[in-house]
Design a protein around this motif. Sequence first.
Motif, PDB file in Angstrom:
ATOM      1  N   VAL A 217       0.696  -1.353   0.183  1.00 36.61           N
ATOM      2  CA  VAL A 217      -0.155  -0.072   0.138  1.00 36.61           C
ATOM      3  C   VAL A 217       0.731   1.281  -0.223  1.00 36.61           C
ATOM      4  CG1 VAL A 217      -1.859  -1.130   1.165  1.00 36.61           C
ATOM      5  CG2 VAL A 217      -0.286   0.061   2.340  1.00 36.61           C
ATOM      6  N   PRO A 218       0.418   2.377  -0.299  1.00 33.60           N
ATOM      7  CA  PRO A 218       1.144   3.641  -0.386  1.00 33.60           C
ATOM      8  C   PRO A 218       1.372   4.038   0.913  1.00 33.60           C
ATOM      9  CG  PRO A 218      -1.023   4.206  -1.079  1.00 33.60           C
ATOM     10  CD  PRO A 218      -1.167   2.698  -1.202  1.00 33.60           C
ATOM     11  N   VAL A 219       2.559   4.789   1.138  1.00 28.48           N
ATOM     12  CA  VAL A 219       2.799   5.413   2.518  1.00 28.48           C
ATOM     13  C   VAL A 219       2.099   6.596   2.848  1.00 28.48           C
ATOM     14  CG1 VAL A 219       4.583   5.978   3.968  1.00 28.48           C
ATOM     15  CG2 VAL A 219       5.303   4.200   2.271  1.00 28.48           C
ATOM     16  N   ASN A 220       2.254   7.544   2.023  1.00 28.51           N
ATOM     17  CA  ASN A 220       1.747   8.797   2.319  1.00 28.51           C
ATOM     18  C   ASN A 220       0.991   9.158   0.967  1.00 28.51           C
ATOM     19  OD1 ASN A 220       2.410   9.220   5.047  1.00 28.51           O
ATOM     20  ND2 ASN A 220       4.701   9.506   4.234  1.00 28.51           N
ATOM     21  N   ILE A 348      -3.762   9.666  -5.196  1.00 27.98           N
ATOM     22  CA  ILE A 348      -2.405   9.775  -5.919  1.00 27.98           C
ATOM     23  C   ILE A 348      -1.304   9.189  -4.993  1.00 27.98           C
ATOM     24  CG2 ILE A 348      -1.179  11.307  -7.122  1.00 27.98           C
ATOM     25  CD1 ILE A 348      -3.599  12.756  -7.732  1.00 27.98           C
ATOM     26  N   ALA A 349      -0.618   8.485  -5.429  1.00 29.56           N
ATOM     27  CA  ALA A 349       0.683   7.815  -4.647  1.00 29.56           C
ATOM     28  C   ALA A 349       1.778   7.668  -5.570  1.00 29.56           C
ATOM     29  CB  ALA A 349       0.367   6.648  -3.838  1.00 29.56           C
ATOM     30  N   ASN A 350       2.948   7.883  -4.744  1.00 30.23           N
ATOM     31  CA  ASN A 350       4.429   7.502  -5.457  1.00 30.23           C
ATOM     32  C   ASN A 350       4.379   6.016  -5.603  1.00 30.23           C
ATOM     33  OD1 ASN A 350       7.068   7.365  -6.203  1.00 30.23           O
ATOM     34  ND2 ASN A 350       7.580   8.501  -4.529  1.00 30.23           N
ATOM     35  N   GLU A 351       4.632   5.297  -6.757  1.00 29.67           N
ATOM     36  CA  GLU A 351       4.698   4.358  -6.886  1.00 29.67           C
ATOM     37  C   GLU A 351       6.076   3.627  -6.312  1.00 29.67           C
ATOM     38  OE1 GLU A 351       4.898   6.330  -9.037  1.00 29.67           O
ATOM     39  OE2 GLU A 351       6.122   5.855 -10.820  1.00 29.67           O
ATOM     40  N   GLN A 352       6.971   4.239  -6.132  1.00 25.41           N
ATOM     41  CA  GLN A 352       8.099   3.488  -5.347  1.00 25.41           C
ATOM     42  C   GLN A 352       8.289   3.636  -3.929  1.00 25.41           C
ATOM     43  OE1 GLN A 352      10.131   1.709  -6.990  1.00 25.41           O
ATOM     44  NE2 GLN A 352       9.172   1.831  -8.925  1.00 25.41           N
ATOM     45  N   ASP A 353       7.262   4.535  -3.196  1.00 27.60           N
ATOM     46  CA  ASP A 353       7.027   4.815  -1.832  1.00 27.60           C
ATOM     47  C   ASP A 353       5.876   3.841  -1.266  1.00 27.60           C
ATOM     48  OD1 ASP A 353       7.597   6.009   0.642  1.00 27.60           O
ATOM     49  OD2 ASP A 353       6.737   7.558   0.289  1.00 27.60           O
ATOM     50  N   ALA A 354       6.231   2.612  -1.014  1.00 27.57           N
ATOM     51  CA  ALA A 354       5.266   1.665  -0.940  1.00 27.57           C
ATOM     52  C   ALA A 354       5.771   1.134   0.709  1.00 27.57           C
ATOM     53  CB  ALA A 354       4.926   0.663  -1.737  1.00 27.57           C
ATOM     54  N   ILE A 386      10.485 -10.777   0.766  1.00 29.38           N
ATOM     55  CA  ILE A 386      10.948  -9.244   0.706  1.00 29.38           C
ATOM     56  C   ILE A 386      10.963  -8.869   2.310  1.00 29.38           C
ATOM     57  CG2 ILE A 386      10.144  -7.158   0.203  1.00 29.38           C
ATOM     58  CD1 ILE A 386       8.629  -8.436  -1.957  1.00 29.38           C
ATOM     59  N   PRO A 387      12.051  -8.357   2.694  1.00 34.99           N
ATOM     60  CA  PRO A 387      12.220  -8.134   3.987  1.00 34.99           C
ATOM     61  C   PRO A 387      11.588  -6.903   4.304  1.00 34.99           C
ATOM     62  CG  PRO A 387      14.384  -7.836   2.827  1.00 34.99           C
ATOM     63  CD  PRO A 387      13.484  -8.445   1.993  1.00 34.99           C
ATOM     64  N   ALA A 388      11.311  -6.986   5.583  1.00 32.23           N
ATOM     65  CA  ALA A 388      10.571  -5.483   6.326  1.00 32.23           C
ATOM     66  C   ALA A 388      10.635  -5.615   7.818  1.00 32.23           C
ATOM     67  CB  ALA A 388       9.216  -5.466   5.548  1.00 32.23           C
ATOM     68  N   ARG A 389      10.129  -4.403   8.460  1.00 28.73           N
ATOM     69  CA  ARG A 389      10.529  -4.059   9.745  1.00 28.73           C
ATOM     70  C   ARG A 389       8.791  -3.501  10.241  1.00 28.73           C
ATOM     71  NH1 ARG A 389      14.119  -6.664  12.845  1.00 28.73           N
ATOM     72  NH2 ARG A 389      16.050  -7.162  11.558  1.00 28.73           N
ATOM     73  N   LEU A 390       8.326  -4.325  11.078  1.00 28.26           N
ATOM     74  CA  LEU A 390       6.982  -3.799  11.704  1.00 28.26           C
ATOM     75  C   LEU A 390       7.136  -2.388  12.230  1.00 28.26           C
ATOM     76  CD1 LEU A 390       4.308  -4.936  12.350  1.00 28.26           C
ATOM     77  CD2 LEU A 390       5.054  -5.463  14.609  1.00 28.26           C
ATOM     78  N   ARG A 391       6.242  -1.471  11.678  1.00 29.23           N
ATOM     79  CA  ARG A 391       6.116  -0.313  12.207  1.00 29.23           C
ATOM     80  C   ARG A 391       5.218   0.093  13.328  1.00 29.23           C
ATOM     81  NH1 ARG A 391       3.316   4.423  10.107  1.00 29.23           N
ATOM     82  NH2 ARG A 391       2.501   3.376   8.355  1.00 29.23           N
ATOM     83  N   PHE A 405     -13.006  -9.729  11.285  1.00 30.28           N
ATOM     84  CA  PHE A 405     -12.461  -8.773  12.075  1.00 30.28           C
ATOM     85  C   PHE A 405     -11.022  -9.296  12.249  1.00 30.28           C
ATOM     86  CE2 PHE A 405     -16.527  -7.706  13.526  1.00 30.28           C
ATOM     87  CZ  PHE A 405     -16.545  -6.468  13.801  1.00 30.28           C
ATOM     88  N   ALA A 406      -9.910  -8.048  12.082  1.00 29.65           N
ATOM     89  CA  ALA A 406      -8.618  -8.548  12.185  1.00 29.65           C
ATOM     90  C   ALA A 406      -7.996  -7.480  12.467  1.00 29.65           C
ATOM     91  CB  ALA A 406      -8.023  -8.807  10.643  1.00 29.65           C
ATOM     92  N   TYR A 407      -6.507  -7.577  13.000  1.00 27.20           N
ATOM     93  CA  TYR A 407      -5.632  -6.536  13.656  1.00 27.20           C
ATOM     94  C   TYR A 407      -4.835  -5.791  12.216  1.00 27.20           C
ATOM     95  CZ  TYR A 407      -6.743  -7.986  18.229  1.00 27.20           C
ATOM     96  OH  TYR A 407      -7.416  -7.989  19.489  1.00 27.20           O
ATOM     97  N   ARG A 408      -4.825  -4.350  11.994  1.00 26.54           N
ATOM     98  CA  ARG A 408      -3.956  -4.037  11.064  1.00 26.54           C
ATOM     99  C   ARG A 408      -2.493  -4.047  11.477  1.00 26.54           C
ATOM    100  NH1 ARG A 408      -5.716  -0.348   6.942  1.00 26.54           N
ATOM    101  NH2 ARG A 408      -7.581   0.119   8.132  1.00 26.54           N
ATOM    102  N   ALA A 409      -1.689  -4.265  10.695  1.00 25.65           N
ATOM    103  CA  ALA A 409      -0.305  -4.053  10.761  1.00 25.65           C
ATOM    104  C   ALA A 409       0.414  -3.663   9.548  1.00 25.65           C
ATOM    105  CB  ALA A 409       0.311  -5.593  11.144  1.00 25.65           C
ATOM    106  N   ARG A 410       1.387  -2.684  10.005  1.00 25.83           N
ATOM    107  CA  ARG A 410       1.991  -1.784   8.793  1.00 25.83           C
ATOM    108  C   ARG A 410       3.709  -1.926   9.126  1.00 25.83           C
ATOM    109  NH1 ARG A 410      -0.070   2.328   5.453  1.00 25.83           N
ATOM    110  NH2 ARG A 410      -2.375   1.713   5.193  1.00 25.83           N
TER     111      ARG A 410
END
Length: 456
Positions: A217-220, A348-354, A386-391, A405-410
Motif C-alpha cells: 500500500v502507499p505510505v503517504n 495519488i501515490a508515489n509508486e516507489q514509496d510503498a 521481501i524483508p521488512a520491519r514492523l512499524r 475482524f483482524a488487527y491491522r499491521a504496517r
Amino acid sequence: MEPGMPPEKEQAALLQYLGRMAEAANGRELGFIAVNELHAIVPYRQAALWFDQGGLQALSGVVSIEDNAPYSLYLRSLFAYLHSSSDEEQVRLVRPGELPERLAKSWSEWLPTQAVLLSLTEPGAAGCLLLVRDEPWTPAEFTSLGMVAKYLGLAFNARRSARRMFWLGSGSSSGQDVNAPLWRRVWRQPMTWLVLAIACLAFLPVRLSVLAPAELVPVNPEVVRSPLDGVVERVLVEPNQRVDAGEPLFEFDRAAISSQLQVAERTLDTLRAEYRQRGQQAVVDGESRSALAVISGRMKEQQAEVDYLQALAERGMVLAGSDGVVILDDPTAWVGRPVVTGERVLLIANEQDAELEAWVAPDDLIELRDDDPVKLYLNADPLNAIPARLRYLAYSATERPDSSFAYRARATLETQQRPDLRIGLKGTAKLSGKRVALWYYLLRKPLASLRGLLGF
C-alpha cells in the motif's frame, strides 16, 4: 523324533506352517496365520485366537473383528472362563456340558460340538487358540496340536521381545553388563538417548511467527476528495495512470451551477440598473435617496452569491495536487454517481514509496513489537521473501470488507528501490515475534483450542 510324530506329509505341512510363522512380519499377521493356515495340518471349521492382554485377536475367515457382534461377545465370555479355569495341559478338549449354563446354552448357536483348546503358556504370551469342528479329535492330531501350541507361543513371545528390544535396546549378554548398576544399564539403552534427544529439541529456541494476508500500500498518498456536493460527470484518468500536479482528474456536472450562476448574474444586473435609476432620482426625490442604501446592500449580497457560484463552477474540474500514480478501482463506477463534500474519490501515490499492510486474525495474534522482522511472500513471486520491519500493530481489531475482524499491521520495506514492488501487489506476510521453546511453538494453538474447549 518324538513318539507319535505325524506321518511324512503331515510333517511337511507342519514344517511349512512353522516356516510361515517365522516369516510373519508382526503379531497381526502371525494371528492371521494361526487361525487360517493351520487347516493344512488338522481340519477344523472355525478357529479363534485370544490373549488375556488385548482380548480377541483373530477369527478364521474374517479380516477384521466386529467388537460388538454377538459372536465376538460370546467368544470373549467363553475365553475368559476357559482361561480362568485352565489347567497345566497344553492341549485339552472343551466339552459344552462342562461349561456354565449361560455359556453351554448358547454353544450350539455359535459353535460345533467338538472343540479343542491350545494354551499358549510361553512367557509374555498368555492366551488361547480354540479350534472347533463336528468330528472327534484323534490322538495323532493332539500330538500335532501340541507342537503347534508350543511353537506358536514361542513365536508370539519373540514378537513381544522384539518390540521391547526396539524401545529398550538389546543390551549386552556379558556378565559385566548384567552386574552393572541400574543407572549405567539405563544410560546405555538407545531409548534413553532418544528421549534425551527429543527433550533437547523440545527446548530449542525458535521465533514465534504468524502468517497473515498482506498487500503493498502507499505510505503517504494524496487523498483526492469531492470539493462540493454534486454528480460526477467524467473521470479523466485511468487506474495506475501517472499524472503531474495540476492535471485534470475528474469533472462534475456543472449544468445546475451554471444555471444558478446565470440567474444570480441577471439579478445582480437588475439591481445595478435600479441603483443607477434611484441615483438619478435622488437629486429631486428624498424617497429615492433613502432607497439607495437598501439597494446597495442587496447588490453586495447578490455579488457574494455570484462569486460563490463562480468558485463552485471553477471547482467543478478537480486537479491533481502532486505527481504520482492514480489509485482507482473502476472509473465507470463513478460516472453519474452523486457525491457529497469530503467524500474520497481516488488516491495519488508515489509508486516507489510503498509499505506492507497485513491483517492478523485475532486467533493468530502473538506478541509483536515495533521493528520486529517481517517477510513478505508475493503471490507473483512466492519463492523470494521481501524483508521488512514492523512499524506498528493496531491496538484493536477492525472490520474488514469481508465482514471479518483482524488487527491491522504496517511494516516498512527494507528494499525500496525495486521497480517490481508496485502498489497493489498481494501475498502472505510472516510476522516474527520473540523466541520461544520449540514445544511451545508447536503446541501453542492446540493448547489455546483446548483451553477454549475446556474453559480453564
